[in-house]
Structures are given as C-alpha cells and as structure tokens.
Design a protein around this motif. Structure first.
Motif, mmCIF file in Angstrom:
data_model
loop_
_atom_site.group_PDB
_atom_site.id
_atom_site.type_symbol
_atom_site.label_atom_id
_atom_site.label_comp_id
_atom_site.label_asym_id
_atom_site.label_seq_id
_atom_site.Cartn_x
_atom_site.Cartn_y
_atom_site.Cartn_z
ATOM 1 N N GLU A 59 0.831 -1.207 0.000
ATOM 2 C CA GLU A 59 0.000 0.000 0.000
ATOM 3 C C GLU A 59 0.863 1.253 0.000
ATOM 4 O OE1 GLU A 59 -2.725 -0.385 3.259
ATOM 5 O OE2 GLU A 59 -4.079 -1.637 2.090
ATOM 6 N N LYS A 60 1.981 1.221 0.679
ATOM 7 C CA LYS A 60 2.870 2.379 0.745
ATOM 8 C C LYS A 60 3.486 2.712 -0.614
ATOM 9 C CE LYS A 60 4.008 2.806 5.539
ATOM 10 N NZ LYS A 60 3.330 4.084 5.633
ATOM 11 N N ILE A 61 3.593 1.749 -1.510
ATOM 12 C CA ILE A 61 4.169 2.014 -2.830
ATOM 13 C C ILE A 61 3.106 2.187 -3.909
ATOM 14 C CG2 ILE A 61 6.359 0.911 -2.279
ATOM 15 C CD1 ILE A 61 5.430 -1.507 -3.957
ATOM 16 N N ASN A 62 1.834 2.083 -3.535
ATOM 17 C CA ASN A 62 0.734 2.214 -4.494
ATOM 18 C C ASN A 62 0.152 3.636 -4.435
ATOM 19 O OD1 ASN A 62 -1.588 2.139 -6.008
ATOM 20 N ND2 ASN A 62 -2.506 0.408 -4.923
ATOM 21 N N PRO A 63 0.372 4.434 -5.475
ATOM 22 C CA PRO A 63 -0.115 5.818 -5.455
ATOM 23 C C PRO A 63 -1.640 5.947 -5.312
ATOM 24 C CG PRO A 63 1.389 5.469 -7.293
ATOM 25 C CD PRO A 63 1.117 4.124 -6.677
ATOM 26 N N ARG A 64 -2.381 4.899 -5.615
ATOM 27 C CA ARG A 64 -3.844 4.950 -5.479
ATOM 28 C C ARG A 64 -4.326 4.577 -4.082
ATOM 29 N NH1 ARG A 64 -5.366 1.461 -10.460
ATOM 30 N NH2 ARG A 64 -3.160 1.333 -10.835
ATOM 31 N N SER A 65 -3.413 4.140 -3.242
ATOM 32 C CA SER A 65 -3.769 3.735 -1.881
ATOM 33 C C SER A 65 -3.814 4.950 -0.956
ATOM 34 C CB SER A 65 -2.737 2.743 -1.344
ATOM 35 O OG SER A 65 -2.933 2.534 0.031
ATOM 36 N N ARG A 66 -4.710 4.902 0.020
ATOM 37 C CA ARG A 66 -4.756 5.965 1.032
ATOM 38 C C ARG A 66 -3.518 5.927 1.907
ATOM 39 N NH1 ARG A 66 -10.589 5.692 3.724
ATOM 40 N NH2 ARG A 66 -9.149 5.572 5.458
ATOM 41 N N SER A 67 -2.806 4.811 1.919
ATOM 42 C CA SER A 67 -1.598 4.659 2.726
ATOM 43 C C SER A 67 -0.316 4.944 1.938
ATOM 44 C CB SER A 67 -1.524 3.234 3.284
ATOM 45 O OG SER A 67 -2.615 2.982 4.119
ATOM 46 N N PHE A 68 -0.473 5.455 0.715
ATOM 47 C CA PHE A 68 0.691 5.740 -0.125
ATOM 48 C C PHE A 68 1.655 6.662 0.609
ATOM 49 C CE2 PHE A 68 2.678 8.566 -3.369
ATOM 50 C CZ PHE A 68 3.510 7.635 -3.937
ATOM 51 N N ASP A 69 2.949 6.333 0.546
ATOM 52 C CA ASP A 69 3.991 7.129 1.182
ATOM 53 C C ASP A 69 5.080 7.365 0.158
ATOM 54 O OD1 ASP A 69 6.107 8.180 2.626
ATOM 55 O OD2 ASP A 69 6.029 6.674 4.211
ATOM 56 N N GLU A 70 5.148 8.590 -0.355
ATOM 57 C CA GLU A 70 6.134 8.879 -1.402
ATOM 58 C C GLU A 70 7.571 8.768 -0.898
ATOM 59 O OE1 GLU A 70 6.240 13.749 -1.251
ATOM 60 O OE2 GLU A 70 4.929 12.760 -2.691
ATOM 61 N N THR A 71 7.768 8.740 0.408
ATOM 62 C CA THR A 71 9.118 8.606 0.949
ATOM 63 C C THR A 71 9.549 7.146 1.100
ATOM 64 O OG1 THR A 71 8.478 8.594 3.299
ATOM 65 C CG2 THR A 71 8.824 10.750 2.253
ATOM 66 N N PHE A 72 8.602 6.218 0.983
ATOM 67 C CA PHE A 72 8.950 4.811 1.131
ATOM 68 C C PHE A 72 9.745 4.353 -0.090
ATOM 69 C CE2 PHE A 72 8.359 0.221 1.357
ATOM 70 C CZ PHE A 72 8.590 0.005 2.710
ATOM 71 N N PRO A 73 10.835 3.622 0.124
ATOM 72 C CA PRO A 73 11.674 3.193 -1.009
ATOM 73 C C PRO A 73 10.895 2.374 -2.041
ATOM 74 C CG PRO A 73 12.783 2.758 1.074
ATOM 75 C CD PRO A 73 11.381 3.165 1.404
ATOM 76 N N ARG A 74 11.203 2.622 -3.284
ATOM 77 C CA ARG A 74 10.588 1.886 -4.384
ATOM 78 C C ARG A 74 11.299 0.548 -4.554
ATOM 79 N NH1 ARG A 74 7.256 3.990 -3.235
ATOM 80 N NH2 ARG A 74 6.720 6.131 -3.525
ATOM 81 N N PRO A 75 10.553 -0.473 -4.911
ATOM 82 C CA PRO A 75 11.193 -1.762 -5.176
ATOM 83 C C PRO A 75 11.919 -1.735 -6.514
ATOM 84 C CG PRO A 75 8.841 -1.885 -5.608
ATOM 85 C CD PRO A 75 9.101 -0.520 -5.053
ATOM 86 N N VAL A 76 12.860 -2.645 -6.656
ATOM 87 C CA VAL A 76 13.563 -2.816 -7.927
ATOM 88 C C VAL A 76 13.143 -4.158 -8.510
ATOM 89 C CG1 VAL A 76 15.542 -1.372 -7.339
ATOM 90 C CG2 VAL A 76 15.598 -3.774 -6.756
ATOM 91 N N ALA A 77 12.980 -4.184 -9.813
ATOM 92 C CA ALA A 77 12.578 -5.419 -10.485
ATOM 93 C C ALA A 77 13.735 -6.406 -10.487
ATOM 94 C CB ALA A 77 12.134 -5.117 -11.910
ATOM 95 N N LEU A 78 13.419 -7.637 -10.115
ATOM 96 C CA LEU A 78 14.413 -8.715 -10.128
ATOM 97 C C LEU A 78 14.141 -9.702 -11.252
ATOM 98 C CD1 LEU A 78 14.545 -9.488 -6.303
ATOM 99 C CD2 LEU A 78 16.040 -7.988 -7.628
ATOM 100 N N GLY A 79 12.943 -9.674 -11.748
ATOM 101 C CA GLY A 79 12.519 -10.576 -12.807
ATOM 102 C C GLY A 79 11.109 -10.204 -13.210
ATOM 103 N N ALA A 80 10.473 -11.063 -13.977
ATOM 104 C CA ALA A 80 9.131 -10.778 -14.465
ATOM 105 C C ALA A 80 8.111 -10.642 -13.333
ATOM 106 C CB ALA A 80 8.692 -11.863 -15.440
ATOM 107 N N ARG A 81 8.267 -11.431 -12.266
ATOM 108 C CA ARG A 81 7.300 -11.410 -11.173
ATOM 109 C C ARG A 81 7.956 -11.303 -9.799
ATOM 110 N NH1 ARG A 81 2.038 -14.077 -12.108
ATOM 111 N NH2 ARG A 81 2.314 -14.603 -9.921
ATOM 112 N N ALA A 82 9.138 -10.712 -9.761
ATOM 113 C CA ALA A 82 9.854 -10.613 -8.488
ATOM 114 C C ALA A 82 10.421 -9.213 -8.311
ATOM 115 C CB ALA A 82 10.982 -11.634 -8.436
ATOM 116 N N VAL A 83 10.302 -8.690 -7.099
ATOM 117 C CA VAL A 83 10.880 -7.393 -6.768
ATOM 118 C C VAL A 83 11.645 -7.511 -5.451
ATOM 119 C CG1 VAL A 83 9.117 -6.025 -7.968
ATOM 120 C CG2 VAL A 83 8.824 -6.575 -5.534
ATOM 121 N N GLY A 84 12.496 -6.553 -5.221
ATOM 122 C CA GLY A 84 13.239 -6.475 -3.974
ATOM 123 C C GLY A 84 13.476 -5.014 -3.634
#
Length: 79
Positions: A27-52
């Motif tokens: 929710e913290k990384i979803n801009p449409r969420s009420r809990s969105f936090d622009e300061t929370f680190p963004r994930p990096v893509a590790l593969g087609a269906r994996a992030v870190g």
C-alpha cells in the motif's frame, strides 16, 4: 544497519526490518492507496514477477521515522 553495501531484500525481510505487514508495504508504494507514502523506497525489479528493496534505502527510511510516526501517533496512553 552497520553494513556499507546494499543488499536486495525480498518482502519477508522488508516486513521484518520495517515492522510493517506485507499488505502495508505494498500500500505504501501504491499511489492509489490511502496509505501511499512517497518517501517509502521503491522496489527494484528482479525478474518478471519478483521485486526487492535496497537494504540501504530501507535503513534510511526506518531511521527517519520517529517512534510517534511508526505507532500512528498514539503512545497508548490516550494522548
């Protein structure tokens, strides 16, 4: 936090380091969420269906949170 190199952390470790649930992290990384936090680190893509997340970015984010922010502003004493 004493490490000077960045590791890529998967969601379970992100939850452990931040104290947040899996749902709250996403929710913290979803801009449409009420809990969105622009300061929370963004994930990096590790593969087609994996992030870190970079451990260093998470450590900085955790360090900038005050205890009041983490607990939602309540100290449990009605103040």
């Amino acid at each position: 936090m004493g490490s000077t190199h960045a590791e890529i952390l998967r969601i379970a470790m992100v939850c452990k380091r931040t104290g947040l649930s899996r749902t709250t992290v996403y929710e913290k990384i979803n801009p449409r969420s009420r809990s969105f936090d622009e300061t929370f680190p963004r994930p990096v893509a590790l593969g087609a269906r994996a992030v870190g997340w970079l451990s260093t970015a998470l450590d900085v984010w955790v360090a900038t949170r005050s205890p009041r922010m983490i607990s939602g502003g309540s100290n449990g004493m009605g103040q």
